[in-house]
Design a protein around this motif. Sequence first.
Motif, PDB file in Angstrom:
ATOM      1  N   GLU A  20     -57.016  94.629  77.368  1.00 45.58           N
ATOM      2  CA  GLU A  20     -56.881  93.211  77.689  1.00 45.58           C
ATOM      3  C   GLU A  20     -55.489  92.923  78.259  1.00 45.58           C
ATOM      4  O   GLU A  20     -55.341  92.115  79.166  1.00 45.58           O
ATOM      5  CB  GLU A  20     -57.162  92.347  76.462  1.00 45.58           C
ATOM      6  N   TYR A  24     -55.189  91.210  81.707  1.00 44.21           N
ATOM      7  CA  TYR A  24     -54.891  89.773  81.618  1.00 44.21           C
ATOM      8  C   TYR A  24     -53.444  89.437  81.276  1.00 44.21           C
ATOM      9  O   TYR A  24     -53.078  88.273  81.238  1.00 44.21           O
ATOM     10  CB  TYR A  24     -55.825  89.102  80.611  1.00 44.21           C
ATOM     11  N   ASP A  87     -66.343  90.709  72.562  1.00 48.65           N
ATOM     12  CA  ASP A  87     -66.540  89.515  73.390  1.00 48.65           C
ATOM     13  C   ASP A  87     -65.522  88.437  73.036  1.00 48.65           C
ATOM     14  O   ASP A  87     -65.075  87.694  73.907  1.00 48.65           O
ATOM     15  CB  ASP A  87     -67.954  88.967  73.215  1.00 48.65           C
ATOM     16  N   ARG A  90     -62.236  89.242  74.755  1.00 45.50           N
ATOM     17  CA  ARG A  90     -62.245  88.873  76.163  1.00 45.50           C
ATOM     18  C   ARG A  90     -62.090  87.352  76.320  1.00 45.50           C
ATOM     19  O   ARG A  90     -61.324  86.881  77.157  1.00 45.50           O
ATOM     20  CB  ARG A  90     -63.541  89.362  76.826  1.00 45.50           C
ATOM     21  N   SER A  93     -58.546  86.383  75.905  1.00 41.26           N
ATOM     22  CA  SER A  93     -57.765  86.662  77.112  1.00 41.26           C
ATOM     23  C   SER A  93     -58.004  85.603  78.180  1.00 41.26           C
ATOM     24  O   SER A  93     -57.060  85.140  78.823  1.00 41.26           O
ATOM     25  CB  SER A  93     -58.135  88.039  77.669  1.00 41.26           C
TER      26      SER A  93
END
Length: 148
Positions: A20, A24, A87, A90, A93
Amino acid sequence: EKLNVCLDYVDEYARVAKLEMREYGIPVSITLAQGLLESNAGGSRLAMESNNHFGIKCRSKCRGCTCRNYADDDVYDMFRVFDKPLDSFREHSLLLNTSRYQFLHDLDQKDYRGWAHGLKKAGYATDPNYPEKLIQIIEELELYKYDR
């Protein structure tokens, strides 16, 4: 015993937090510390029942997602339900890449203290001691080493 639970959490999710960060720009130490704090090292009801490790709430017009309320929260506080913990990493992020948090990306990725205080400033949490709690977790578990 709590230390071992925290270390196990770090072992399980450090790889994801690194991915991540690469994609990101969020420091691994911040992602892991927030996950540890918000999910009680993966042991909270929100984490166990909803795979939500970051206390991520539903947006005002949540479409295409599932939300759930917990009795210990305000009746209007609806939290996202994820299919799997990854999930929620994510979504965390993506959330920290919205305009509300964009100023954080001007900080050095190794400046976990700046990120911790910036998260509070941006309104991520209502706890006035939120930055200090994140910093304590990062320093006690030496999570800053993952930011290098």
